[in-house]
Structures are given as structure tokens and as C-alpha cells.
Design a protein around this motif. Structure first.
Motif, PDB file in Angstrom:
ATOM      1  N   LYS A  84       4.918 -14.066  33.779  1.00 29.25           N
ATOM      2  CA  LYS A  84       4.020 -13.465  32.793  1.00 29.25           C
ATOM      3  C   LYS A  84       4.790 -12.968  31.577  1.00 29.25           C
ATOM      4  N   THR A  85       4.106 -12.946  30.441  1.00 33.55           N
ATOM      5  CA  THR A  85       4.635 -12.337  29.217  1.00 33.55           C
ATOM      6  C   THR A  85       3.844 -11.063  28.932  1.00 33.55           C
ATOM      7  N   TYR A  86       4.556  -9.962  28.781  1.00 31.72           N
ATOM      8  CA  TYR A  86       3.935  -8.660  28.519  1.00 31.72           C
ATOM      9  C   TYR A  86       4.149  -8.298  27.050  1.00 31.72           C
ATOM     10  N   GLU A  87       3.100  -7.811  26.398  1.00 32.32           N
ATOM     11  CA  GLU A  87       3.189  -7.436  24.994  1.00 32.32           C
ATOM     12  C   GLU A  87       2.935  -5.933  24.822  1.00 32.32           C
ATOM     13  N   PHE A  88       3.709  -5.320  23.951  1.00 32.21           N
ATOM     14  CA  PHE A  88       3.584  -3.887  23.696  1.00 32.21           C
ATOM     15  C   PHE A  88       3.635  -3.629  22.190  1.00 32.21           C
ATOM     16  N   PRO A  89       2.561  -3.924  21.484  1.00 26.79           N
ATOM     17  CA  PRO A  89       2.559  -3.686  20.029  1.00 26.79           C
ATOM     18  C   PRO A  89       2.751  -2.205  19.720  1.00 26.79           C
ATOM     19  N   LEU A  90       3.523  -1.933  18.682  1.00 26.86           N
ATOM     20  CA  LEU A  90       3.781  -0.555  18.281  1.00 26.86           C
ATOM     21  C   LEU A  90       2.788  -0.121  17.210  1.00 26.86           C
ATOM     22  N   PRO A  91       2.452   1.158  17.174  1.00 25.43           N
ATOM     23  CA  PRO A  91       1.471   1.634  16.184  1.00 25.43           C
ATOM     24  C   PRO A  91       2.026   1.608  14.763  1.00 25.43           C
ATOM     25  N   GLU A  92       1.120   1.660  13.806  1.00 22.42           N
ATOM     26  CA  GLU A  92       1.508   1.710  12.403  1.00 22.42           C
ATOM     27  C   GLU A  92       2.074   3.088  12.056  1.00 22.42           C
ATOM     28  N   THR A  93       2.816   3.140  10.942  1.00 17.10           N
ATOM     29  CA  THR A  93       3.345   4.416  10.452  1.00 17.10           C
ATOM     30  C   THR A  93       2.653   4.800   9.158  1.00 17.10           C
ATOM     31  N   ILE A  94       2.719   6.080   8.824  1.00 19.59           N
ATOM     32  CA  ILE A  94       2.005   6.588   7.646  1.00 19.59           C
ATOM     33  C   ILE A  94       2.697   6.217   6.341  1.00 19.59           C
ATOM     34  N   ARG A  95       3.953   5.786   6.425  1.00 23.12           N
ATOM     35  CA  ARG A  95       4.678   5.298   5.247  1.00 23.12           C
ATOM     36  C   ARG A  95       5.659   4.222   5.698  1.00 23.12           C
ATOM     37  N   PRO A  96       6.119   3.350   4.818  1.00 25.35           N
ATOM     38  CA  PRO A  96       7.037   2.282   5.219  1.00 25.35           C
ATOM     39  C   PRO A  96       8.348   2.821   5.782  1.00 25.35           C
ATOM     40  N   THR A 101       8.068  -7.141  23.530  1.00 25.35           N
ATOM     41  CA  THR A 101       7.747  -8.206  24.487  1.00 25.35           C
ATOM     42  C   THR A 101       8.747  -8.199  25.645  1.00 25.35           C
ATOM     43  N   VAL A 102       8.233  -8.394  26.851  1.00 26.16           N
ATOM     44  CA  VAL A 102       9.055  -8.607  28.043  1.00 26.16           C
ATOM     45  C   VAL A 102       8.528  -9.847  28.748  1.00 26.16           C
ATOM     46  N   ILE A 103       9.441 -10.769  29.101  1.00 27.86           N
ATOM     47  CA  ILE A 103       9.038 -12.052  29.685  1.00 27.86           C
ATOM     48  C   ILE A 103       9.620 -12.203  31.089  1.00 27.86           C
ATOM     49  N   THR A 104       8.767 -12.438  32.064  1.00 26.97           N
ATOM     50  CA  THR A 104       9.207 -12.759  33.416  1.00 26.97           C
ATOM     51  C   THR A 104       8.874 -14.223  33.705  1.00 26.97           C
ATOM     52  N   GLU A 131      16.290 -13.941  42.586  1.00 27.56           N
ATOM     53  CA  GLU A 131      14.965 -14.542  42.713  1.00 27.56           C
ATOM     54  C   GLU A 131      14.265 -14.727  41.366  1.00 27.56           C
ATOM     55  N   GLY A 132      15.023 -14.744  40.283  1.00 27.37           N
ATOM     56  CA  GLY A 132      14.384 -14.978  38.994  1.00 27.37           C
ATOM     57  C   GLY A 132      15.078 -14.278  37.844  1.00 27.37           C
ATOM     58  N   GLN A 133      14.450 -14.331  36.674  1.00 27.71           N
ATOM     59  CA  GLN A 133      14.992 -13.724  35.459  1.00 27.71           C
ATOM     60  C   GLN A 133      13.939 -12.877  34.759  1.00 27.71           C
ATOM     61  N   ILE A 134      14.442 -11.880  34.016  1.00 25.07           N
ATOM     62  CA  ILE A 134      13.622 -11.130  33.065  1.00 25.07           C
ATOM     63  C   ILE A 134      14.307 -11.270  31.710  1.00 25.07           C
ATOM     64  N   ARG A 135      13.521 -11.603  30.705  1.00 24.70           N
ATOM     65  CA  ARG A 135      14.071 -11.760  29.366  1.00 24.70           C
ATOM     66  C   ARG A 135      13.365 -10.818  28.401  1.00 24.70           C
ATOM     67  N   VAL A 136      14.184 -10.117  27.616  1.00 24.80           N
ATOM     68  CA  VAL A 136      13.656  -9.286  26.540  1.00 24.80           C
ATOM     69  C   VAL A 136      14.090  -9.953  25.233  1.00 24.80           C
ATOM     70  N   PRO A 137      13.161 -10.609  24.525  1.00 24.55           N
ATOM     71  CA  PRO A 137      13.551 -11.339  23.320  1.00 24.55           C
ATOM     72  C   PRO A 137      13.862 -10.410  22.152  1.00 24.55           C
ATOM     73  N   SER A 138      14.402 -11.000  21.109  1.00 19.65           N
ATOM     74  CA  SER A 138      14.724 -10.236  19.901  1.00 19.65           C
ATOM     75  C   SER A 138      13.466  -9.593  19.321  1.00 19.65           C
ATOM     76  N   PRO A 139      13.605  -8.357  18.892  1.00 20.12           N
ATOM     77  CA  PRO A 139      14.785  -7.492  18.906  1.00 20.12           C
ATOM     78  C   PRO A 139      14.900  -6.745  20.237  1.00 20.12           C
ATOM     79  N   PHE A 140      15.896  -7.072  21.039  1.00 15.37           N
ATOM     80  CA  PHE A 140      15.994  -6.489  22.378  1.00 15.37           C
ATOM     81  C   PHE A 140      16.168  -4.981  22.345  1.00 15.37           C
ATOM     82  N   TRP A 141      16.711  -4.438  21.266  1.00 15.44           N
ATOM     83  CA  TRP A 141      16.972  -2.992  21.189  1.00 15.44           C
ATOM     84  C   TRP A 141      15.703  -2.192  20.874  1.00 15.44           C
ATOM     85  N   CYS A 142      14.689  -2.865  20.352  1.00 18.33           N
ATOM     86  CA  CYS A 142      13.409  -2.191  20.083  1.00 18.33           C
ATOM     87  C   CYS A 142      12.279  -3.191  20.280  1.00 18.33           C
TER      88      CYS A 142
END
Length: 424
Positions: A356-368, A350-353, A336-347
Motif C-alpha cells: 500500500k501507499t500511504y499519503e499524509f498531505p500537510l496543511p497550508e500555512t498563513i504565509r509562504p 508519502t510512505v510506500i510498503t 519479509e519486505g521493504q518500506i520506502r519513504v520517497p523524496s523528500p524523506f526528511w519531511c
């Protein structure tokens, strides 16, 4: 035994330990760790303690109270010194040791130290084959102790759980060393080089009653949490196919191109594709695998493409490639449809149905960091802490049976391509 033998005046507690840790301690005092509030003994560890110090159980109970369910041991100093296991364990920082001063270890420590809720994780020691490297790493990451050999960290009584980020060929030996010294282990992927090694480590962990988990950080990311919720709700009907391919130019990267360190795209990149399929199909083992690929002059794969056959008319295609950049996305197709996890799929963030498109921004780190979205490494550390708080010896999200399944798939693909390690 008397109160002086235990030196209760200078000790508030024992630390989390088992028989191996007790065996390495000459006296009760040497096992003191005042930053810990209570001491959990495995059953065999308690028995060994009684025998080592030549006391009867009844005599020991004059000085301690034993919780028979969790084997938590509390000193009988006064009612105010008998903390609740749940409250105490929650308040304690998880004491980490790190093995290897490489790039992934930098990213892991940085991600965990970037967690805004301070006091939950503490890095107390780093070990590397070079003491100079360990000291540099310790300085950069504010870690108090640096060791030039892994054995020293394994015997450090303050270390509760060890993150192992060595090259893949060392995972088995270092994991075995840490588990046999009573340390919980978070093992960077690939867990080991083959299923034989994987089963041995799992057996040791269960014998020593130590927590053990493969560090497949993908599973703990918010985007994958949503993905699995969508799958559980049958939002795309019955899943019939999974397609996931991972390609990055890596021909100049030694860890991928060299057999002696456990190289090849199957174990470096392919593990992420195998994990994605194993997650979607809920740990099920494939009925059949058909794999092709190319090897370099050192005998490790630089390309791999495989088809996997599952029950109930389900299939999957996976690929790993060190020659070129791929789209690097995950596509799950249902009736009944598809779910796509775009690059980088391993981390992903974004998840796309279809809706809807779902966004999950990751927090910043204290050093690069060195690698893409390494901020997300914090979530696997958080899972380890939660498991230890509950007394769990493995994760429900990344269970050891899934590690065995994934390793078995890797073994079969390597067999068909002709990739053979000395450890095989």
C-alpha cells in the motif's frame, strides 16, 4: 513577610521559573506575569526563594500552597483562585521566544501560527544580533517585543520556551545562556558541534530542571509516526539494512561551506540520514563506522559516504552531498519486505510498503515558507507543548540519549574525514 511584601493584590501568580529566574528578580512583584496561572519552582528554586526573602517555610505557607509533587505554588487568595495544575496548564498558551531572524525561524513561527486551534502557542519575543532584523521579523510575525541581543530575551520573564535557530556554531553558547536563565529550549539541529558540547547542555538542563529537545522535526511528522508503527508491528520482518542518502547542490550556501559557522554536509544534510537510521534501529549505537568524503578549501565536507555496522547482522549506508541532487529517499529492508519513504524523506508526505501507499498531505500555512514542507514544523512545537503540560523535561519521541548517539556518530564521521572545528 507580609501580604504587602508579596503584593498579592496585583499578582495572581508567579510564572514557570527556577532559581536562575528568581535570582534575576529584585522583588516578587517584578516576577509577576498575569498571563500565567501558576508558578512551578524547581526544588532548589523554592529553597532559594525562602533564603532570598529571609522567611521560614512556615511563614511562606501562610500565603501559598505547595504541591510537593510538581512544586506548583498557588496563592491562597480564596478557593476560587486555586486552580488545578492540569486544567490551568492546558488552558495556558505556551509562551515562545525566538532566537535569530533567519529563514528557518520564519518557517517555524509561520508553521506554528498556522495551527488552526488558536490560543495554544504565543510568540512573545524575538532576538537577533541586529535589532533592525529583529524588529522586521517581529512586524512580519506579529510578535510584540524585539531585542537586539540574546541576553535581553534570556531575561524576559514572559518567555517560557525558546526556539534557537541560529547558525550551528552559536547553538552551544545560546543554548547555555537560555538554560541558565531558566528557559526551556527547542534547539535547531544540529544540536551542537560535538558530543562534548551536547553533554554540557544536557547537564545544565537537568540541573536547572529545564526542558530540552533537539528540533529534529522529522520524528514528529505523521508519515514517520506511521513508519515507526509499521516497524513496531514487524510488517517487513526483521530489519537487516537501512539505506538513506541526501544530496542537494549547496556549494553557494554559506552555512554549509564555511567552517566558522559549523558548516559541512554532515551536520546540515547528514543529520537527517543519521536520524533516520537511529530511529529505525531504536537509538542503538553502531559497532563500527567506515566513512569517506571530500573537503572544500575551508576544511568542511562537501561529500560524505558512510557504512554503519550494527548487532544482529544489521547494516546501514548513509550519504550527504552538496554537489548534486540525489533521489533523497529512505529504503528500509527486512526479511519479509521493504518500506520506502520517497523524496523528500526528511519531511515526507508519502510512505510506500509492498502492499500500500500511504499519503499524509500537510496543511497550508498563513504565509509562504522558505523550505520544503515547512508546514510540518508545527508538530515539533506541539510536542514541546505536550511535554511541558506533563512536566516532562525531555521528549520520549526525541530523547536526549538519541541526540547524544547522533552527535557521537557525526563526531566519528567527521574525525575520519578530517573535519575539525575550533570547538573540538
Amino acid at each position: 513577610m507580609n501580604r504587602g511584601d508579596i503584593d498579592l493584590g496585583s499578582m495572581s501568580c508567579f510564572r514557570i521559573a527556577n532559581e536562575s529566574v528568581i535570582r534575576n528578580a529584585k522583588t516578587f512583584k517584578e516576577m509577576n506575569c498575569t498571563t500565567h496561572k501558576y508558578f512551578v519552582l524547581c526544588e532548589s528554586g523554592l529553597d532559594f526563594l525562602l533564603k532570598r526573602y529571609h522567611v521560614e517555610t512556615e511563614e511562606l505557607y501562610k500565603y501559598v500552597t505547595l504541591d510537593p509533587l510538581t512544586f506548583s505554588v498557588y496563592w491562597n487568595l480564596s478557593p476560587s483562585h486555586s486552580p488545578s495544575p492540569d486544567n490551568t496548564r492546558t488552558a495556558m498558551a505556551t509562551k515562545w521566544g525566538v532566537v535569530s531572524a533567519g529563514k528557518i525561524c520564519h518557517d517555524f513561527v509561520t508553521a506554528v501560527q498556522s495551527i488552526p486551534e488558536g490560543g495554544q502557542h504565543e510568540f512573545v519575543a524575538i532576538a537577533a544580533r541586529s535589532l533592525a532584523s529583529a524588529k522586521d521579523f517581529a512586524t512580519t510575525h506579529n510578535i510584540p517585543r524585539a531585542y537586539g541581543c540574546y541576553e535581553e530575551l534570556a531575561k524576559d520573564p514572559d518567555v517560557e520556551v525558546v526556539y534557537i535557530g541560529t547558525v550551528a556554531s552559536h547553538h552551544f553558547a545560546v543554548g547555555k545562556l537560555m538554560l541558565e536563565n531558566g528557559k526551556h529550549v527547542l534547539m535547531e539541529k544540529p544540536f551542537t558541534l560535538n558530543l562534548k558540547q551536547t553533554k554540557i547542555l544536557i547537564k545544565i538542563a537537568r540541573r536547572e530542571k529545564c526542558f530540552l529537545m533537539e528540533a529534529v522535526w522529522t520524528r514528529f511528522l505523521p508519515a514517520y509516526k506511521l513508519l515507526m508503527e509499521l516497524i513496531e508491528k514487524d510488517t517487513i520482518g526483521d530489519i537487516v539494512h537501512v539505506n538513506v542518502k541526501f544530496g542537494i547542490p549547496l556549494l553557494s550556501v554559506e552555512r554549509v561551506m564555511t567552517k566558522a559557522v559549523g558548516g559541512g554536509t554532515i551536520l546540515d544534510l547528514g543529520i537527517y540520514t543519521i536520524n533516520a537510521v537511529t530511529m529505525v534501529y531504536k537509538g542503538e549505537k553502531p559497532k563500527k563506522i567506515a566513512a569517506v568524503g571530500h573537503l572544500n578549501d575551508d576544511g568542511v565536507d562537501i561529500t560524505m559516504s558512510s557504512s554503519l555496522l550494527y548487532n544482529n547482522n544489521r547494516t546501514a549506508n548513509i550519504a550527504s552531498n552538496a554537489l548534486a541532487e540525489f533521489p533523497n529517499d529512505l529504503v528500509i529492508t527486512g526479511t519479509e519486505g521493504q518500506i520506502r519513504v520517497p523524496s523528500p524523506f526528511w519531511c515526507p508526505t508519502t510512505v510506500i510498503t509492498d502492499e500500500k501507499t500511504y499519503e499524509f498531505p500537510l496543511p497550508e500555512t498563513i504565509r509562504p515558507c522558505n523550505f520544503t514542507n515547512s508546514s510540518g514544523l508545527r508538530f515539533e512545537a506541539m510536542e514541546v507543548r505536550e511535554c511541558l503540560k506533563k512536566g516532562a523535561l525531555e521528549s520520549e519521541i526525541m530523547p536526549l540519549k538519541d541526540t547524544e548517539t547522533m552527535t557521537a556518530i557525526s563526531d566519528e564521521i567527521r574525525r575520519q574525514l578530517g573535519v575539525v572545528f575550533d570547538a573540538d
